[in-house]
Every structure is written in structure tokens, then in C-alpha cells.
Write a protein that holds these residues in place. Sequence first.
Motif, PDB file in Angstrom:
ATOM      1  N   LYS A  27       0.729  -1.383   0.001  1.00  0.00           N
ATOM      2  CA  LYS A  27       0.158  -0.115  -0.067  1.00  0.00           C
ATOM      3  C   LYS A  27       0.929   1.514   0.252  1.00  0.00           C
ATOM      4  O   LYS A  27       0.541   2.185  -0.411  1.00  0.00           O
ATOM      5  CB  LYS A  27      -0.754  -0.053   1.153  1.00  0.00           C
ATOM      6  CG  LYS A  27      -1.942  -1.000   1.149  1.00  0.00           C
ATOM      7  CD  LYS A  27      -2.716  -0.944   2.427  1.00  0.00           C
ATOM      8  CE  LYS A  27      -3.960  -1.655   2.366  1.00  0.00           C
ATOM      9  NZ  LYS A  27      -4.868  -1.661   3.563  1.00  0.00           N
ATOM     10  N   TYR A  28       2.151   1.256   0.618  1.00  0.00           N
ATOM     11  CA  TYR A  28       2.816   2.446   0.610  1.00  0.00           C
ATOM     12  C   TYR A  28       3.825   2.513  -0.264  1.00  0.00           C
ATOM     13  O   TYR A  28       5.225   2.468   0.408  1.00  0.00           O
ATOM     14  CB  TYR A  28       3.235   2.568   2.319  1.00  0.00           C
ATOM     15  CG  TYR A  28       2.098   2.757   3.171  1.00  0.00           C
ATOM     16  CD1 TYR A  28       1.449   3.625   3.164  1.00  0.00           C
ATOM     17  CD2 TYR A  28       1.751   1.213   3.936  1.00  0.00           C
ATOM     18  CE1 TYR A  28       0.239   3.805   4.116  1.00  0.00           C
ATOM     19  CE2 TYR A  28       0.878   1.499   4.901  1.00  0.00           C
ATOM     20  CZ  TYR A  28      -0.108   2.699   5.029  1.00  0.00           C
ATOM     21  OH  TYR A  28      -1.226   2.586   5.728  1.00  0.00           O
ATOM     22  N   ILE A  29       3.600   2.772  -1.519  1.00  0.00           N
ATOM     23  CA  ILE A  29       4.744   3.213  -2.615  1.00  0.00           C
ATOM     24  C   ILE A  29       4.748   4.524  -2.569  1.00  0.00           C
ATOM     25  O   ILE A  29       3.568   5.218  -2.756  1.00  0.00           O
ATOM     26  CB  ILE A  29       4.449   2.511  -3.700  1.00  0.00           C
ATOM     27  CG1 ILE A  29       4.513   0.708  -3.594  1.00  0.00           C
ATOM     28  CG2 ILE A  29       5.180   2.877  -4.930  1.00  0.00           C
ATOM     29  CD1 ILE A  29       3.888   0.107  -4.997  1.00  0.00           C
ATOM     30  N   ASP A  30       6.091   5.287  -2.522  1.00  0.00           N
ATOM     31  CA  ASP A  30       5.859   6.657  -2.624  1.00  0.00           C
ATOM     32  C   ASP A  30       5.536   7.040  -3.970  1.00  0.00           C
ATOM     33  O   ASP A  30       5.707   6.274  -4.828  1.00  0.00           O
ATOM     34  CB  ASP A  30       7.203   7.130  -2.156  1.00  0.00           C
ATOM     35  CG  ASP A  30       8.309   6.776  -2.994  1.00  0.00           C
ATOM     36  OD1 ASP A  30       8.810   7.639  -3.756  1.00  0.00           O
ATOM     37  OD2 ASP A  30       8.717   5.651  -2.951  1.00  0.00           O
ATOM     38  N   TYR A  32       6.766   8.962  -6.343  1.00  0.00           N
ATOM     39  CA  TYR A  32       8.133   9.085  -7.040  1.00  0.00           C
ATOM     40  C   TYR A  32       8.256   7.955  -7.831  1.00  0.00           C
ATOM     41  O   TYR A  32       8.408   7.667  -8.988  1.00  0.00           O
ATOM     42  CB  TYR A  32       9.329   9.621  -6.294  1.00  0.00           C
ATOM     43  CG  TYR A  32      10.691   9.857  -7.116  1.00  0.00           C
ATOM     44  CD1 TYR A  32      10.654  10.947  -8.055  1.00  0.00           C
ATOM     45  CD2 TYR A  32      11.404   9.106  -6.987  1.00  0.00           C
ATOM     46  CE1 TYR A  32      11.701  11.182  -8.724  1.00  0.00           C
ATOM     47  CE2 TYR A  32      12.562   9.298  -7.691  1.00  0.00           C
ATOM     48  CZ  TYR A  32      12.673  10.487  -8.702  1.00  0.00           C
ATOM     49  OH  TYR A  32      13.960  10.682  -9.491  1.00  0.00           O
ATOM     50  N   THR A  33       8.355   6.818  -6.773  1.00  0.00           N
ATOM     51  CA  THR A  33       8.363   5.224  -7.333  1.00  0.00           C
ATOM     52  C   THR A  33       7.284   4.927  -8.423  1.00  0.00           C
ATOM     53  O   THR A  33       7.588   4.419  -9.333  1.00  0.00           O
ATOM     54  CB  THR A  33       8.488   4.602  -6.173  1.00  0.00           C
ATOM     55  OG1 THR A  33       9.711   5.003  -5.330  1.00  0.00           O
ATOM     56  CG2 THR A  33       8.719   3.014  -6.552  1.00  0.00           C
ATOM     57  N   GLU A  34       6.384   5.241  -7.684  1.00  0.00           N
ATOM     58  CA  GLU A  34       4.846   4.902  -8.402  1.00  0.00           C
ATOM     59  C   GLU A  34       5.077   5.464  -9.819  1.00  0.00           C
ATOM     60  O   GLU A  34       4.717   4.908 -10.937  1.00  0.00           O
ATOM     61  CB  GLU A  34       3.788   5.248  -7.824  1.00  0.00           C
ATOM     62  CG  GLU A  34       2.425   5.020  -8.455  1.00  0.00           C
ATOM     63  CD  GLU A  34       1.126   5.476  -7.691  1.00  0.00           C
ATOM     64  OE1 GLU A  34       0.073   5.062  -8.127  1.00  0.00           O
ATOM     65  OE2 GLU A  34       1.323   6.179  -6.793  1.00  0.00           O
ATOM     66  N   GLN A  35       5.211   6.782 -10.036  1.00  0.00           N
ATOM     67  CA  GLN A  35       5.593   7.433 -11.371  1.00  0.00           C
ATOM     68  C   GLN A  35       6.633   6.718 -12.157  1.00  0.00           C
ATOM     69  O   GLN A  35       6.288   6.550 -13.510  1.00  0.00           O
ATOM     70  CB  GLN A  35       5.870   8.856 -11.273  1.00  0.00           C
ATOM     71  CG  GLN A  35       4.752   9.793 -10.636  1.00  0.00           C
ATOM     72  CD  GLN A  35       5.075  11.332 -10.434  1.00  0.00           C
ATOM     73  OE1 GLN A  35       6.550  11.502 -10.449  1.00  0.00           O
ATOM     74  NE2 GLN A  35       4.207  12.055 -10.115  1.00  0.00           N
ATOM     75  N   LYS A  36       7.664   6.449 -11.644  1.00  0.00           N
ATOM     76  CA  LYS A  36       8.619   5.512 -12.413  1.00  0.00           C
ATOM     77  C   LYS A  36       8.189   4.223 -12.969  1.00  0.00           C
ATOM     78  O   LYS A  36       8.331   3.758 -13.940  1.00  0.00           O
ATOM     79  CB  LYS A  36       9.863   5.548 -11.518  1.00  0.00           C
ATOM     80  CG  LYS A  36      10.682   6.736 -11.441  1.00  0.00           C
ATOM     81  CD  LYS A  36      11.710   6.368 -10.711  1.00  0.00           C
ATOM     82  CE  LYS A  36      12.818   7.801 -10.296  1.00  0.00           C
ATOM     83  NZ  LYS A  36      13.573   8.135 -11.427  1.00  0.00           N
ATOM     84  N   LEU A  37       7.382   3.708 -12.135  1.00  0.00           N
ATOM     85  CA  LEU A  37       6.917   2.343 -12.518  1.00  0.00           C
ATOM     86  C   LEU A  37       5.937   2.513 -13.616  1.00  0.00           C
ATOM     87  O   LEU A  37       5.655   1.566 -14.452  1.00  0.00           O
ATOM     88  CB  LEU A  37       6.324   1.483 -11.158  1.00  0.00           C
ATOM     89  CG  LEU A  37       7.280   1.057 -10.318  1.00  0.00           C
ATOM     90  CD1 LEU A  37       6.794   0.693  -8.974  1.00  0.00           C
ATOM     91  CD2 LEU A  37       8.420   0.055 -10.948  1.00  0.00           C
ATOM     92  N   VAL A  38       5.039   3.492 -13.635  1.00  0.00           N
ATOM     93  CA  VAL A  38       3.900   3.809 -14.681  1.00  0.00           C
ATOM     94  C   VAL A  38       4.846   4.222 -16.018  1.00  0.00           C
ATOM     95  O   VAL A  38       4.404   3.573 -17.089  1.00  0.00           O
ATOM     96  CB  VAL A  38       3.119   4.987 -14.303  1.00  0.00           C
ATOM     97  CG1 VAL A  38       2.487   5.484 -15.397  1.00  0.00           C
ATOM     98  CG2 VAL A  38       2.041   4.536 -12.960  1.00  0.00           C
ATOM     99  N   LYS A  39       5.860   4.761 -15.831  1.00  0.00           N
ATOM    100  CA  LYS A  39       6.469   4.964 -17.073  1.00  0.00           C
ATOM    101  C   LYS A  39       7.282   3.862 -17.603  1.00  0.00           C
ATOM    102  O   LYS A  39       7.239   3.555 -18.843  1.00  0.00           O
ATOM    103  CB  LYS A  39       7.863   5.974 -16.954  1.00  0.00           C
ATOM    104  CG  LYS A  39       7.410   7.487 -16.605  1.00  0.00           C
ATOM    105  CD  LYS A  39       8.401   8.500 -16.418  1.00  0.00           C
ATOM    106  CE  LYS A  39       7.738   9.898 -16.146  1.00  0.00           C
ATOM    107  NZ  LYS A  39       8.970  10.788 -15.781  1.00  0.00           N
ATOM    108  N   VAL A  40       7.497   2.677 -16.766  1.00  0.00           N
ATOM    109  CA  VAL A  40       8.130   1.488 -17.254  1.00  0.00           C
ATOM    110  C   VAL A  40       6.876   0.724 -17.763  1.00  0.00           C
ATOM    111  O   VAL A  40       6.979   0.205 -19.150  1.00  0.00           O
ATOM    112  CB  VAL A  40       8.438   0.639 -16.031  1.00  0.00           C
ATOM    113  CG1 VAL A  40       8.653  -0.771 -16.382  1.00  0.00           C
ATOM    114  CG2 VAL A  40       9.781   1.227 -15.505  1.00  0.00           C
TER     115      VAL A  40
END
Length: 108
Positions: A27-30, A32-40
Motif C-alpha cells: 500500500k505504501y509506495i511513494d 515518485y517510485t509509482e511514477q517511475k513504474l507507470v513510465k515502465v
Amino acid sequence: MKKLTQKLMIGVVMSTSILLTAGVQAKYIDKYTEQKLVKVCEAIKSNSRIKLDSAIKDSGISAKALGKGLVCNGYDPVTFAIASGAKTNAKFLANRTSLNYEDLLAKL
């Protein structure tokens, strides 16, 4: 019989605590990391190896780890690439995660 019941209770408590811990971590993904994973995920869909390599490098997570843990629109990365028509990226990710591309393609 009493020992069996105690062992069962210990097992249930341990299983529940493991599941709750895993749920909390997910549940607790920051942001910034979430945006990078969406870009992947977007790079996977683009079918451009250059974009995919860049997004993976920018995420700071290995392609193998992403292939085993990332979920894009409810699919693992290889299945997501196949469903999006990104054959080049699907083969690349399947190779990195030791999955058989042909088997995954046959299941769809």
C-alpha cells in the motif's frame, strides 16, 4: 490432539501476520517510485526497446525484478506487452525473467 490444535493456531497466526505485513508494504509506495513504474508500463506498451531500457534504468529496479513483481493494468509485464501488441518488448522481458514467450502467447 491438544498439541495439534496449538500448532494449527500458531500456523494461522503466523500466516495472518505475514499476509498483513505484505499487504501493508504494497500500500505504501511513494509517489515518485509509482511514477517511475507507470513510465515502465508505458514504455512496455510503446514496443520501443530504447524507451523500455531507459525507463528500467530510470526506475532503479532490475528488469528481472520488474518482470516478477510489476503489474501493468492487472497483467504481469510480459503478458501486458503481448496484450498491447508490443512483441519486441514482450520477448525481451520474457528472456530477462526466464519465461517462455511462446507459452505465454499460447495462453492468451
